[in-house]
Design a protein around this motif. Structure first.
Motif, PDB file in Angstrom:
ATOM      1  N   SER A  21      89.170  48.225  33.228  1.00 35.99           N
ATOM      2  CA  SER A  21      89.679  46.959  32.895  1.00 35.99           C
ATOM      3  C   SER A  21      91.066  47.214  31.986  1.00 35.99           C
ATOM      4  O   SER A  21      90.993  48.216  31.069  1.00 35.99           O
ATOM      5  N   VAL A  51      99.943  44.280  40.022  1.00 31.32           N
ATOM      6  CA  VAL A  51      99.829  42.745  40.513  1.00 31.32           C
ATOM      7  C   VAL A  51     100.497  42.114  39.616  1.00 31.32           C
ATOM      8  O   VAL A  51     100.821  42.101  38.504  1.00 31.32           O
ATOM      9  N   GLY A  55      99.517  37.209  41.906  1.00 25.19           N
ATOM     10  CA  GLY A  55      98.526  37.823  42.821  1.00 25.19           C
ATOM     11  C   GLY A  55      99.043  38.600  43.802  1.00 25.19           C
ATOM     12  O   GLY A  55      98.438  39.579  44.542  1.00 25.19           O
ATOM     13  N   THR A  57     100.093  42.263  45.177  1.00 25.29           N
ATOM     14  CA  THR A  57      99.638  43.431  44.911  1.00 25.29           C
ATOM     15  C   THR A  57     100.471  44.537  45.671  1.00 25.29           C
ATOM     16  O   THR A  57     101.020  44.300  46.532  1.00 25.29           O
ATOM     17  N   THR A  68      91.399  48.752  44.495  1.00 28.30           N
ATOM     18  CA  THR A  68      91.748  47.170  44.545  1.00 28.30           C
ATOM     19  C   THR A  68      92.136  46.834  43.151  1.00 28.30           C
ATOM     20  O   THR A  68      91.235  46.949  42.001  1.00 28.30           O
ATOM     21  N   VAL A  69      93.273  46.306  42.991  1.00 29.19           N
ATOM     22  CA  VAL A  69      93.777  45.879  41.828  1.00 29.19           C
ATOM     23  C   VAL A  69      93.528  44.146  41.797  1.00 29.19           C
ATOM     24  O   VAL A  69      94.089  43.426  42.712  1.00 29.19           O
ATOM     25  N   SER A  70      93.275  43.560  40.538  1.00 29.52           N
ATOM     26  CA  SER A  70      93.155  42.118  40.528  1.00 29.52           C
ATOM     27  C   SER A  70      93.560  41.775  39.099  1.00 29.52           C
ATOM     28  O   SER A  70      93.434  42.499  38.198  1.00 29.52           O
ATOM     29  N   ARG A  71      93.834  40.335  39.015  1.00 24.88           N
ATOM     30  CA  ARG A  71      93.951  40.062  37.477  1.00 24.88           C
ATOM     31  C   ARG A  71      93.260  38.743  37.166  1.00 24.88           C
ATOM     32  O   ARG A  71      93.186  37.780  38.181  1.00 24.88           O
ATOM     33  N   ASP A  72      93.185  38.317  36.028  1.00 26.25           N
ATOM     34  CA  ASP A  72      92.504  37.088  35.734  1.00 26.25           C
ATOM     35  C   ASP A  72      93.752  36.408  34.534  1.00 26.25           C
ATOM     36  O   ASP A  72      93.666  36.822  33.407  1.00 26.25           O
ATOM     37  N   MET A  78      93.362  42.721  33.661  1.00 22.67           N
ATOM     38  CA  MET A  78      93.447  43.226  35.144  1.00 22.67           C
ATOM     39  C   MET A  78      92.314  44.126  35.230  1.00 22.67           C
ATOM     40  O   MET A  78      91.885  44.708  34.386  1.00 22.67           O
ATOM     41  N   SER A  79      92.206  44.325  36.363  1.00 25.17           N
ATOM     42  CA  SER A  79      90.986  45.240  36.813  1.00 25.17           C
ATOM     43  C   SER A  79      91.403  46.300  37.742  1.00 25.17           C
ATOM     44  O   SER A  79      92.442  45.884  38.661  1.00 25.17           O
ATOM     45  N   GLN A  81      89.154  48.325  40.700  1.00 27.69           N
ATOM     46  CA  GLN A  81      88.160  48.906  41.275  1.00 27.69           C
ATOM     47  C   GLN A  81      88.619  50.016  42.107  1.00 27.69           C
ATOM     48  O   GLN A  81      89.198  49.823  43.080  1.00 27.69           O
TER      49      GLN A  81
END
Length: 120
Positions: A21, A51, A55, A57, A68-72, A78-79, A81
């Motif tokens: 994270s 990212v 959104g 990527t 896998t990258v993601s963000r809030d 940002m995370s 996995q």
């Protein structure tokens, strides 16, 4: 400006999974692209994944399909996995953040890094 902090590193066996994270804080108007880089012992820092605010990527070939990258955007986080980890994924993982400040100034900053070790 922007302060960036990573968390979640550790020791994992080959084939295992781990999540990282990144949290950004500061007096910015918005966060632009957020990215993960890594640096293995004796090697140069390399791009892992990114990212955008919307959104979109992007991944390094070496991790595509496994990470896998993601963000809030509501939490400025940002995370990453990471699945099917390999010994060659062993590295210090850094979060790199670009933000827009007042008067459209853009600042970037690196986190301090979090260590990931993939070993049996």
């Amino acid at each position: 400006q922007v302060h960036v902090v990573e968390s979640g590193g550790g020791l994992v066996q080959p084939g295992g999974s781990l999540g990282l994270s990144c949290a950004a804080s500061g007096t910015f108007v918005s966060i632009n692209t957020m990215s993960w880089y890594r640096q293995a012992p004796g090697k140069q820092r390399e791009f892992v994944a990114s990212v955008t605010t919307g959104g979109t990527t992007n991944y390094a070939d070496s991790v595509r399909g496994r990470f896998t990258v993601s963000r809030d955007n509501t939490k400025n986080t940002m995370s990453l996995q990471m699945n099917s980890l390999k010994p060659e994924d062993t590295a210090v993982y850094y979060c790199y953040c670009s933000v827009t400040m007042a008067y459209a100034k853009v600042y970037t900053n690196w986190g301090q890094g979090t260590e990931v070790t993939v070993s049996s």
